[in-house]
Design a protein around this motif. Structure first.
Motif, PDB file in Angstrom:
ATOM      1  N   UNK A 109       0.827  -1.194   0.040  1.00  0.00           N
ATOM      2  CA  UNK A 109      -0.069   0.025   0.053  1.00  0.00           C
ATOM      3  C   UNK A 109       0.737   1.413  -0.229  1.00  0.00           C
ATOM      4  N   UNK A 110       2.173   1.166   0.648  1.00  0.00           N
ATOM      5  CA  UNK A 110       2.952   2.519   0.608  1.00  0.00           C
ATOM      6  C   UNK A 110       4.368   1.839   0.124  1.00  0.00           C
ATOM      7  N   UNK A 111       4.964   2.905   0.138  1.00  0.00           N
ATOM      8  CA  UNK A 111       6.657   2.679  -0.395  1.00  0.00           C
ATOM      9  C   UNK A 111       7.351   3.841   0.175  1.00  0.00           C
ATOM     10  N   UNK A 112       8.741   3.754   0.085  1.00  0.00           N
ATOM     11  CA  UNK A 112       9.673   4.909   0.237  1.00  0.00           C
ATOM     12  C   UNK A 112      10.215   4.896  -0.934  1.00  0.00           C
ATOM     13  N   UNK A 113      10.357   6.188  -1.644  1.00  0.00           N
ATOM     14  CA  UNK A 113      10.788   6.432  -3.007  1.00  0.00           C
ATOM     15  C   UNK A 113      12.307   6.526  -2.725  1.00  0.00           C
ATOM     16  N   UNK A 114      12.735   6.942  -1.696  1.00  0.00           N
ATOM     17  CA  UNK A 114      14.351   7.193  -1.614  1.00  0.00           C
ATOM     18  C   UNK A 114      15.007   5.889  -1.459  1.00  0.00           C
ATOM     19  N   UNK A 115      14.285   4.800  -1.301  1.00  0.00           N
ATOM     20  CA  UNK A 115      15.006   3.362  -1.076  1.00  0.00           C
ATOM     21  C   UNK A 115      15.350   2.834  -2.760  1.00  0.00           C
ATOM     22  N   UNK A 116      14.734   3.468  -3.376  1.00  0.00           N
ATOM     23  CA  UNK A 116      15.158   3.194  -5.110  1.00  0.00           C
ATOM     24  C   UNK A 116      16.334   3.977  -5.567  1.00  0.00           C
ATOM     25  N   UNK A 117      16.739   5.074  -4.919  1.00  0.00           N
ATOM     26  CA  UNK A 117      17.508   6.064  -5.389  1.00  0.00           C
ATOM     27  C   UNK A 117      19.023   5.726  -4.378  1.00  0.00           C
ATOM     28  N   UNK A 118      18.625   5.688  -2.867  1.00  0.00           N
ATOM     29  CA  UNK A 118      20.009   5.436  -2.281  1.00  0.00           C
ATOM     30  C   UNK A 118      19.844   3.939  -1.800  1.00  0.00           C
ATOM     31  N   UNK A 119      20.414   3.212  -2.597  1.00  0.00           N
ATOM     32  CA  UNK A 119      20.552   1.690  -2.802  1.00  0.00           C
ATOM     33  C   UNK A 119      21.562   1.447  -1.627  1.00  0.00           C
ATOM     34  N   UNK A 120      22.341   2.472  -1.214  1.00  0.00           N
ATOM     35  CA  UNK A 120      23.422   1.827   0.089  1.00  0.00           C
ATOM     36  C   UNK A 120      23.209   3.278   0.816  1.00  0.00           C
ATOM     37  N   UNK A 121      23.759   2.930   2.070  1.00  0.00           N
ATOM     38  CA  UNK A 121      23.723   4.067   3.165  1.00  0.00           C
ATOM     39  C   UNK A 121      25.043   4.893   3.235  1.00  0.00           C
ATOM     40  N   UNK A 122      25.964   4.437   2.364  1.00  0.00           N
ATOM     41  CA  UNK A 122      27.196   5.013   2.095  1.00  0.00           C
ATOM     42  C   UNK A 122      27.591   5.422   0.785  1.00  0.00           C
ATOM     43  N   UNK A 123      28.020   6.667   0.443  1.00  0.00           N
ATOM     44  CA  UNK A 123      28.302   6.831  -0.950  1.00  0.00           C
ATOM     45  C   UNK A 123      29.543   6.150  -1.587  1.00  0.00           C
ATOM     46  N   UNK A 124      29.664   5.683  -2.785  1.00  0.00           N
ATOM     47  CA  UNK A 124      30.594   5.241  -3.379  1.00  0.00           C
ATOM     48  C   UNK A 124      32.073   6.005  -3.343  1.00  0.00           C
ATOM     49  N   UNK A 125      32.007   7.423  -3.522  1.00  0.00           N
ATOM     50  CA  UNK A 125      33.235   8.075  -3.291  1.00  0.00           C
ATOM     51  C   UNK A 125      33.792   7.569  -1.950  1.00  0.00           C
ATOM     52  N   UNK A 126      33.142   7.855  -0.834  1.00  0.00           N
ATOM     53  CA  UNK A 126      33.540   7.447   0.678  1.00  0.00           C
ATOM     54  C   UNK A 126      34.217   5.956   0.659  1.00  0.00           C
ATOM     55  N   UNK A 127      33.164   4.923  -0.002  1.00  0.00           N
ATOM     56  CA  UNK A 127      33.803   3.913   0.170  1.00  0.00           C
ATOM     57  C   UNK A 127      34.997   3.423  -0.842  1.00  0.00           C
ATOM     58  N   UNK A 128      35.214   4.110  -1.788  1.00  0.00           N
ATOM     59  CA  UNK A 128      36.437   4.245  -2.473  1.00  0.00           C
ATOM     60  C   UNK A 128      37.583   4.605  -1.538  1.00  0.00           C
ATOM     61  N   UNK A 129      37.423   5.758  -0.815  1.00  0.00           N
ATOM     62  CA  UNK A 129      38.256   6.344  -0.252  1.00  0.00           C
ATOM     63  C   UNK A 129      38.784   5.316   1.021  1.00  0.00           C
ATOM     64  N   UNK A 130      37.731   4.845   1.460  1.00  0.00           N
ATOM     65  CA  UNK A 130      38.054   3.717   2.717  1.00  0.00           C
ATOM     66  C   UNK A 130      38.753   2.468   2.305  1.00  0.00           C
ATOM     67  N   UNK A 131      38.592   2.004   1.065  1.00  0.00           N
ATOM     68  CA  UNK A 131      39.207   0.977   0.575  1.00  0.00           C
ATOM     69  C   UNK A 131      40.630   1.252   0.138  1.00  0.00           C
ATOM     70  N   UNK A 132      40.875   2.569  -0.494  1.00  0.00           N
ATOM     71  CA  UNK A 132      42.237   2.813  -0.934  1.00  0.00           C
ATOM     72  C   UNK A 132      43.142   2.866   0.281  1.00  0.00           C
ATOM     73  N   UNK A 133      42.842   3.448   1.338  1.00  0.00           N
ATOM     74  CA  UNK A 133      43.709   4.040   2.305  1.00  0.00           C
ATOM     75  C   UNK A 133      43.689   2.846   3.310  1.00  0.00           C
ATOM     76  N   UNK A 134      42.746   1.984   3.544  1.00  0.00           N
ATOM     77  CA  UNK A 134      42.757   0.785   4.094  1.00  0.00           C
ATOM     78  C   UNK A 134      43.579  -0.311   3.641  1.00  0.00           C
ATOM     79  N   UNK A 135      43.951  -0.068   2.472  1.00  0.00           N
ATOM     80  CA  UNK A 135      45.018  -1.205   1.654  1.00  0.00           C
ATOM     81  C   UNK A 135      46.372  -0.648   2.189  1.00  0.00           C
ATOM     82  N   UNK A 136      46.700   0.343   2.803  1.00  0.00           N
ATOM     83  CA  UNK A 136      47.879   0.974   3.301  1.00  0.00           C
ATOM     84  C   UNK A 136      48.144   0.819   4.912  1.00  0.00           C
ATOM     85  N   UNK A 137      47.027   1.346   5.387  1.00  0.00           N
ATOM     86  CA  UNK A 137      47.072   1.575   6.994  1.00  0.00           C
ATOM     87  C   UNK A 137      46.129   0.854   7.573  1.00  0.00           C
ATOM     88  N   UNK A 138      46.033   0.815   8.670  1.00  0.00           N
ATOM     89  CA  UNK A 138      45.086   0.072   9.630  1.00  0.00           C
ATOM     90  C   UNK A 138      43.977   0.856   9.618  1.00  0.00           C
TER      91      UNK A 138
END
Length: 472
Positions: A109-138
Motif C-alpha cells: 500500500x505504501x513505499x519509500x521512494x528514496x529506497x530506489x535511489x539510495x540503494x546503500x547508506x554510504x556513498x561510493x566516493x567514501x567507500x573508494x576512499x576507505x578501501x584505498x587507504x585501508x590497503x595501506x594503513x590500519x
C-alpha cells in the motif's frame, strides 16, 4: 576582511536562488591567514554537500511523485529520517513514505521512494576512499585520516570501515569468474591464426607468511600467502596475491592479470618460482605458450647451506675437502642445466656420507651430528631437484643472453604486497579469509586499478570529465 561564500541554485522551472553557506571574517596579517583554513574548508564543503543533496532529492522526488499510470501525485503518508554517509559529511535526510495509487497493480500500500535511489547508506566516493587507504594503513588510521581532512565530525567506526572494505573485496571476487583448470581461450587452430604476439612477459611467484589469529597446538600460528609480479617488456608491471588455503580460483586470477596486460595466446610467458608445490602448479596450463623455470636464487641458496654444513666438519680431513668439491660440482651441473649429472652426483654424495657414517660406527666413534645433518640436507635437495627437473634450464646461457634467471623482483613484490601491510610494524593477527580479501583490494590499489573499478561499478550519468593527473 569579511567574505561570504554563496552558491547559486538554478532550476529549470524556477528563478535562481542564492544561498549563503559560510562567512569568513578575519584579517590577513600573517602567513597562516592566507587562504582557507582547514576548519573553514570543512565547513564550506559540509554545507555545500547538504545543500546540494537537498536540492537533488527535491528534484528527484518531484519527478517520481506522479503515478506512472494516471499522472496524479501520490499521497504522503508520513516522513522518516534517512541517514546517508558521504565523503563530505554525514547527512540526515527527510525521506517521505507515499501511498500507492489505485491504478497501480501492486500488493504493497505504501513505499519509500528514496529506497530506489539510495540503494546503500554510504556513498561510493567514501567507500573508494576507505578501501584505498585501508590497503595501506590500519582501519583506525583510515578513520583518523578521513576525519582530519574531510568534514566528518565523528567518522565511521573502524569495524564499519573494515566491513565496507571487505564488501568491496567480495565484489571484486564475484566478478573474477569461474576457475579454469586448463587454457580455455581458443582451439589450437584459432591460437595459430591469432594476432602477432608482443615481447615476452615474465611472471614471478613466491610465498610469504602472515600471523594468524588462530594458533593450533605446536604450530607457529602463521599461514602462507602467495604473491607474484607480472613484468611485460613494455608497459607497467602488475602484482597479485592470495591466501592459498582460501583461494578457490588461483589459475583464473593469474589469467585475469595476464589478460589485463594484453597477453595474446601466442605470446611467450615465462614463469619463475621457488619450486614449491603451490606455485609450481599455479602456472601450469594457464597459457598455451609458456615455460616454467626454477628460480636460481633458491637453488643457489640451498647449495650454499649444504656447503656451510660441509665446511663445518671437524678437522682438515681429505674427505671434508672432497665433500665440498663434490657439492660445488653439483652446483656447476645445475648452473648449466645438466640435471642428470647433478642427480648422479647427489646420489654419489649420499652414498659417500653413508659410507663415512658406517666407518665411524665400525671404529666405535660417536656418530657425527654434522654428517647426519649434511645427509639430511642432501636428501631433501635431491628430492627438490627431482621434483623440479622440468624447470631447470641452462642458467649460464640465459644469464649471458640477458634473460631473467632469478625472482629477486618477486622478493620486493612480497615485501610490497604483504610485509608492509600485514607484517612490518603492524602488530595484528589475521584470519585467512580477512587477509585474502584485503589482499585483493591492496593489489588493486598498487596496480592503480581501484579508481577505474569503482567508475565501472558506479558509472556517472552524462559525460564524465576526464581525470587529469597532477603534475609532480
Amino acid at each position: 576582511m569579511k567574505m561570504t561564500v554563496l552558491i547559486c541554485i538554478e532550476g529549470t522551472t524556477s528563478d535562481p536562488i542564492t544561498v549563503p553557506i559560510h562567512t569568513i571574517d578575519r584579517p590577513c596579517d600573517q602567513v597562516q591567514d592566507v587562504g582557507l583554513a582547514l576548519d573553514e574548508a570543512k565547513s564550506i564543503l559540509g554545507k555545500l554537500q547538504q545543500t546540494l543533496v537537498n536540492t537533488q532529492l527535491e528534484q528527484y522526488l518531484g519527478r517520481a511523485r506522479a503515478c506512472p499510470g494516471c499522472a496524479k501525485p501520490r499521497a504522503v503518508k508520513g516522513y522518516h529520517p534517512v541517514c546517508f554517509r558521504t565523503a563530505f559529511g554525514d547527512l540526515t535526510l527527510r525521506g517521505p513514505r507515499w501511498r500507492r495509487c489505485r491504478c497501480e497493480q501492486v500488493s504493497e500500500a505504501t513505499f519509500r521512494p528514496l529506497s530506489e535511489l539510495l540503494t546503500m547508506h554510504t556513498s561510493p566516493e567514501l567507500e573508494y576512499l576507505q578501501a584505498k587507504w585501508a590497503a595501506h594503513v590500519s582501519f583506525t588510521a583510515v578513520r583518523e585520516l578521513l576525519q582530519e581532512v574531510l568534514p566528518q565530525e565523528h567518522g565511521a567506526h573502524p569495524e564499519t570501515i573494515r566491513q565496507h572494505v571487505l564488501a568491496t573485496a567480495q565484489r571484486l571476487e564475484a566478478q573474477l569468474g569461474p576457475e579454469q583448470f586448463a587454457y580455455d581461450g581458443a582451439s589450437q587452430s584459432e591460437i595459430e591464426v591469432s594476432p602477432e604476439p608482443g615481447a615476452p612477459i615474465t611472471v614471478g611467484m613466491d610465498g610469504g607468511y602472515v600471523r594468524g589469529r588462530e594458533r593450533a597446538p605446536g604450530a607457529n600460528g602463521c599461514f602462507e600467502v602467495i604473491a607474484g609480479k607480472s613484468i611485460p617488456a613494455e608497459g607497467s608491471a602488475k602484482v597479485f596475491a592470495f591466501v592459498h588455503r582460501v583461494e578457490s580460483k588461483p589459475k583464473r586470477r593469474l589469467r585475469a592479470v595476464l589478460e589485463s596486460q594484453g597477453v595474446v595466446p601466442r605470446q611467450q610467458v615465462t614463469f619463475l618460482s621457488d619450486g614449491g608445490d603451490t606455485v609450481r602448479k599455479l602456472g601450469a596450463l594457464v597459457h598455451p605458450n609458456s615455460e616454467h623455470i626454477l628460480d636460481w636464487f633458491h637453488v643457489a641458496m640451498r647449495v650454499e647451506q649444504m656447503l656451510q654444513i660441509a665446511r663445518g666438519l671437524p678437522g682438515t680431513d681429505p674427505e671434508k675437502g672432497e665433500l665440498v668439491q663434490q657439492i660445488e660440482r653439483v652446483k656447476w651441473f645445475l648452473w648449466h642445466g645438466n640435471v642428470q649429472c647433478a642427480q648422479e652426483a647427489l646420489d654419489d654424495l649420499l652414498d659417500e656420507i653413508d659410507a663415512l657414517r658406517e666407518m665411524q660406527r665400525q671404529a666405535g666413534l660417536p656418530a657425527s651430528v654434522v654428517l647426519k645433518k649434511l645427509g639430511r640436507a642432501l636428501g631433501e635437495f635431491a628430492t627438490y631437484v627431482d621434483n623440479n627437473a622440468g624447470g631447470i634450464v641452462n642458467y649460464g646461457e640465459r644469464y649471458r643472453c640477458g634473460e631473467r634467471i632469478s625472482t629477486g623482483f618477486v622478493e620486493s613484490a612480497v615485501n610490497q604486497v604483504i610485509a608492509k601491510r600485514f607484517a612490518k610494524q603492524q602488530q595484528m593477527r589475521w584470519t585467512p579469509r580477512g587477509a585474502h580479501l584485503l589482499l585483493q583490494v591492496r593489489t588493486q590499489v598498487l596496480n592503480g586499478e581501484l579508481r577505474q573499478t569503482f567508475d565501472r561499478w558506479f558509472p556517472r550519468s552524462g559525460t564524465t570529465a576526464e581525470r587529469v593527473p597532477l603534475a609532480a
